[in-house]
Design an enzyme around this catalytic site. Structure first.
Site, PDB file in Angstrom:
ATOM      1  N   ALA A   1       0.706  -1.029  -0.163  1.00 20.10           N
ATOM      2  CA  ALA A   1       0.180  -0.061   0.016  1.00 20.10           C
ATOM      3  C   ALA A   1       0.799   1.507   0.250  1.00 20.10           C
ATOM      4  O   ALA A   1       0.060   2.078   0.489  1.00 20.10           O
ATOM      5  CB  ALA A   1      -0.929  -0.497   1.008  1.00 20.10           C
TER       6      ALA A   1
ATOM      7  N   ARG B   1      -2.088   8.223 -11.598  1.00 14.99           N
ATOM      8  CA  ARG B   1      -2.831   8.131 -12.272  1.00 14.99           C
ATOM      9  C   ARG B   1      -4.607   8.417 -11.758  1.00 14.99           C
ATOM     10  O   ARG B   1      -5.440   8.994 -12.070  1.00 14.99           O
ATOM     11  CB  ARG B   1      -3.199   6.276 -12.647  1.00 14.99           C
TER      12      ARG B   1
ATOM     13  N   GLY C   1      -2.948  -3.561  -2.084  1.00 14.49           N
ATOM     14  CA  GLY C   1      -4.436  -2.618  -1.631  1.00 14.49           C
ATOM     15  C   GLY C   1      -5.080  -1.786  -2.645  1.00 14.49           C
ATOM     16  O   GLY C   1      -5.721  -1.455  -1.803  1.00 14.49           O
TER      17      GLY C   1
HETATM   18  C1  UD1 Z   1       0.948  -4.504 -11.109  1.00 17.29           C
HETATM   19  C2  UD1 Z   1       1.678  -6.081 -11.118  1.00 17.29           C
HETATM   20  C3  UD1 Z   1       0.997  -6.028 -12.636  1.00 17.29           C
HETATM   21  C4  UD1 Z   1       0.111  -6.796 -12.007  1.00 17.29           C
HETATM   22  C5  UD1 Z   1      -1.068  -5.506 -11.779  1.00 17.29           C
HETATM   23  C6  UD1 Z   1      -1.938  -5.975 -11.171  1.00 17.29           C
HETATM   24  C7  UD1 Z   1       4.374  -5.873 -11.168  1.00 17.29           C
HETATM   25  C8  UD1 Z   1       5.852  -5.474 -11.369  1.00 17.29           C
HETATM   26  N1  UD1 Z   1       3.408  -5.353 -11.830  1.00 17.29           N
HETATM   27  O1  UD1 Z   1       1.365  -4.015 -12.281  1.00 17.29           O
HETATM   28  O2  UD1 Z   1       1.688  -7.588 -12.725  1.00 17.29           O
HETATM   29  O3  UD1 Z   1      -0.523  -7.177 -13.448  1.00 17.29           O
HETATM   30  O4  UD1 Z   1      -0.518  -5.253 -10.194  1.00 17.29           O
HETATM   31  O5  UD1 Z   1      -2.570  -5.114 -10.449  1.00 17.29           O
HETATM   32  O6  UD1 Z   1       3.834  -6.286  -9.617  1.00 17.29           O
HETATM   33  N2  UD1 Z   1       3.613  -0.762  -4.353  1.00 17.29           N
HETATM   34  C9  UD1 Z   1       4.443  -0.688  -3.379  1.00 17.29           C
HETATM   35  N3  UD1 Z   1       5.457   0.342  -4.018  1.00 17.29           N
HETATM   36  C10 UD1 Z   1       5.596   0.241  -4.999  1.00 17.29           C
HETATM   37  C11 UD1 Z   1       5.129  -0.083  -5.902  1.00 17.29           C
HETATM   38  C12 UD1 Z   1       3.652  -1.010  -5.723  1.00 17.29           C
HETATM   39  O7  UD1 Z   1       3.449  -0.573  -2.699  1.00 17.29           O
HETATM   40  O8  UD1 Z   1       7.246   0.631  -5.285  1.00 17.29           O
HETATM   41  C13 UD1 Z   1       2.108  -1.177  -4.137  1.00 17.29           C
HETATM   42  C14 UD1 Z   1       0.938  -0.440  -4.955  1.00 17.29           C
HETATM   43  O9  UD1 Z   1       0.635   0.963  -3.389  1.00 17.29           O
HETATM   44  C15 UD1 Z   1       0.081  -1.177  -5.503  1.00 17.29           C
HETATM   45  C16 UD1 Z   1       0.370  -2.156  -5.360  1.00 17.29           C
HETATM   46  O10 UD1 Z   1       1.473  -2.279  -5.095  1.00 17.29           O
HETATM   47  O11 UD1 Z   1      -1.276  -1.674  -4.440  1.00 17.29           O
HETATM   48  C17 UD1 Z   1       0.702  -2.693  -7.245  1.00 17.29           C
HETATM   49  O12 UD1 Z   1       1.497  -1.720  -7.916  1.00 17.29           O
HETATM   50  P1  UD1 Z   1       0.657  -0.612  -9.122  1.00 17.29           P
HETATM   51  O13 UD1 Z   1       2.166   0.349  -9.658  1.00 17.29           O
HETATM   52  O14 UD1 Z   1      -0.337  -0.702  -9.030  1.00 17.29           O
HETATM   53  O15 UD1 Z   1       1.446  -1.729  -9.968  1.00 17.29           O
HETATM   54  P2  UD1 Z   1       0.581  -2.507 -11.624  1.00 17.29           P
HETATM   55  O16 UD1 Z   1       1.452  -1.825 -12.192  1.00 17.29           O
HETATM   56  O17 UD1 Z   1      -0.787  -2.400 -11.072  1.00 17.29           O
END
Ligand code: UD1
Ligand code: MG
Length: 448
Positions: A9, A15, A104
């Site tokens: 989270a 976006r 999250g």
């Molecule tokens: C991610 C997945 C993708 C999947 C998708 C589903 C990876 C590399 N990609 O992409 O394969 O299809 O979710 O929704 O895992 N977050 C952190 N710290 C970070 C980055 C992200 O806590 O450094 C958390 C975000 O708050 C979020 C989740 O991880 O809750 C997913 O991150 P997000 O940036 O939405 O990943 P997607 O590009 O959607």
């Protein structure tokens, strides 16, 4: 099998175009993160670790209010999902069960899906969760399978044209032993199109070690990720439609289901009737056989059986309606108990009050509960008749069986069975109206 949850989270949710951290945006008036915590809670986790980053303090506050045992860790820089999970390492020190990673921003995982992931762990070292996407979209990682085996996960940005057409898509959720998970994460690099440490890389890393990985499938509706306001609205709409169908199945009448807006915790009993265009805020319970009429807005209240509320009523937190009460149009109630059979039928504000059984509150009655600094209580006994347009200047008490005359401003307690009357005495002047009309008519004629 002992389970620990790691909920990611930390992301900013660029976006969403918002000052509020993404995971605190609400679906059915409950932050997305709380939906995710509740989804994971069905596994009775031994530990729950929440990885926060953007808006960490605000996120921690909401998480701790939902689960006081949750451990909050901070990911200072958002370097990717694998880096995020790595932040949970210390919090899971000494834990040797399975870790379930939840996101999250993916709030609707069904309990059965989480159970199926754990069941699949009996045969595979790493279990990912995927879904068949209806329409190919320029987002989500693609799951590259060979039969039951998961070969690797390729992010959209890094995928070939051919891989981009694959419909089996990564939800991000996974199950793995804590020990193996942190070992694999240590090997993850950021050598990809986003320069991020992708959690998804652990599938290929597990295979390289000769371990087994698989991906099980769930419904697309469970795994819809929320990345934008449009996604948020779609997720809310999906929640609403599911919750309405559950109520209908329970025997609740929704006259126009698509116009009733529910909160995540709304409870409505069998044979209750909800007319069109009713909004439920958090914390509402409606008992069996109660009726909520059109255009009412309810939050933090309890409505007992046989009561009728609305149309156009507003019930605010702390409102408790006993059985067979009547709350009519343009009535606002706040922090108020209405006892059995009592009525507040028209155009009233009753706040910080108690109204006894069978009392009748006349049209336009106002409890003046706020002096600009403090709130004060109004206590009305049983079988009281409060005349129309009575102002009850709190703190004040009206005893059982008492009456107030219409237009009275009540500033002192009224003893039981007394009549309170506080208004200017009426005087009638014979013939004066006719004289006045003639005078005014003449005046108007001169001006024209
Ligand atoms: C991610 C997945 C993708 C999947 C998708 C589903 C990876 C590399 N990609 O992409 O394969 O299809 O979710 O929704 O895992 N977050 C952190 N710290 C970070 C980055 C992200 O806590 O450094 C958390 C975000 O708050 C979020 C989740 O991880 O809750 C997913 O991150 P997000 O940036 O939405 O990943 P997607 O590009 O959607
Ligand atoms: Mg996402």
């Amino acid at each position: 099998m002992t389970i620990a949850l790691v909920i990611l989270a930390a992301g900013k949710g660029t976006r969403m175009n918002s000052d509020t951290p993404k995971v605190l945006h609400p679906i059915a008036q409950t932050p997305m993160l709380v939906h995710a915590i509740r989804a994971g809670a069905v596994l009775s986790p031994e530990r729950t670790v929440i990885v926060t980053g953007h808006g960490s303090e605000a996120v921690a506050k909401i998480a701790e209010a939902e689960d006081e045992t949750a451990q909050i860790v901070v990911q200072e820089e958002q370097l990717g999902t694998a880096h995020a999970v790595a932040q949970a390492r210390d919090a899971l020190d000494g834990f040797d069960g399975d870790v379930i990673v939840l996101y999250g921003d993916t709030p609707f995982i069904a309990p059965r899906t989480l159970e199926r992931m754990i069941e699949a762990r009996a045969s595979f070292d790493l279990v990912m969760l995927g879904f068949d996407i209806a329409e190919v979209q320029p987002r989500y990682g693609r799951l590259i399978m060979n039969g039951e085996k998961l070969v690797e996960i390729v992010e959209y940005k890094d995928a070939t044209e051919e891989q981009r057409t694959i419909r089996f898509t990564n939800s991000g959720l996974l199950a793995c032993s804590a020990k193996l998970l942190f070992e694999l994460i240590d090997e993850v690099s950021n050598d990809n199109a986003s320069d991020e440490y992708y959690l998804t890389e652990i599938a290929a890393l597990a295979n390289a070690r000769g371990l087994s990985a698989t991906a099980i499938k769930c419904d697309e509706a469970e795994t819809m990720g929320v990345d934008s306001r449009a996604d948020l609205a779609a997720a809310d709409a999906q929640f609403q439609s599911r919750a309405r169908n559950e109520l209908l199945a329970l025997g609740v009448t929704l006259m126009a289901p698509e116009t009733v807006y529910l909160a995540a915790d709304t409870v409505i009993g069998r044979d209750a009737v909800i007319e069109p265009n009713v909004v439920f805020g958090p914390g509402v319970t409606v008992e069996s056989g109660a009726t909520i009429r059109s255009f009412s807005h309810l939050e933090g209240c309890h409505i007992s059986r046989g009561s009728i509320v609305g149309p156009h009523a507003r019930l605010r937190p702390g409102t408790e309606l006993a059985e067979n009460t009547r709350i009519g149009n343009f009535v606002e109630l706040k922090n108020t108990e209405i006892a059995e059979g009592a009525k507040v039928n028209h155009l009233s504000y009753v706040g910080d009050s108690t109204v006894g059984a069978k009392s009748n509150i006349g049209a336009g009655t106002i409890t003046c509960n706020y002096d600009g600094f403090n709130k004060h209580r109004t206590t009305i006994g049983e079988n009281v008749f409060v005349g129309s347009n009575t102002m009850l200047v709190a703190p004040v008490k009206v005893g059982d069986g008492a009456m107030t005359a219409a237009g009275t401003v009540v500033t002192r307690n009224v003893e039981p069975e007394a009549l309170a009357m506080a208004r200017a005495k009426q005087e009638n002047k014979p013939g004066y109206a006719k004289k006045m009309f003639n005078l005014l008519k003449a005046k108007k004629a001169r001006r024209n």
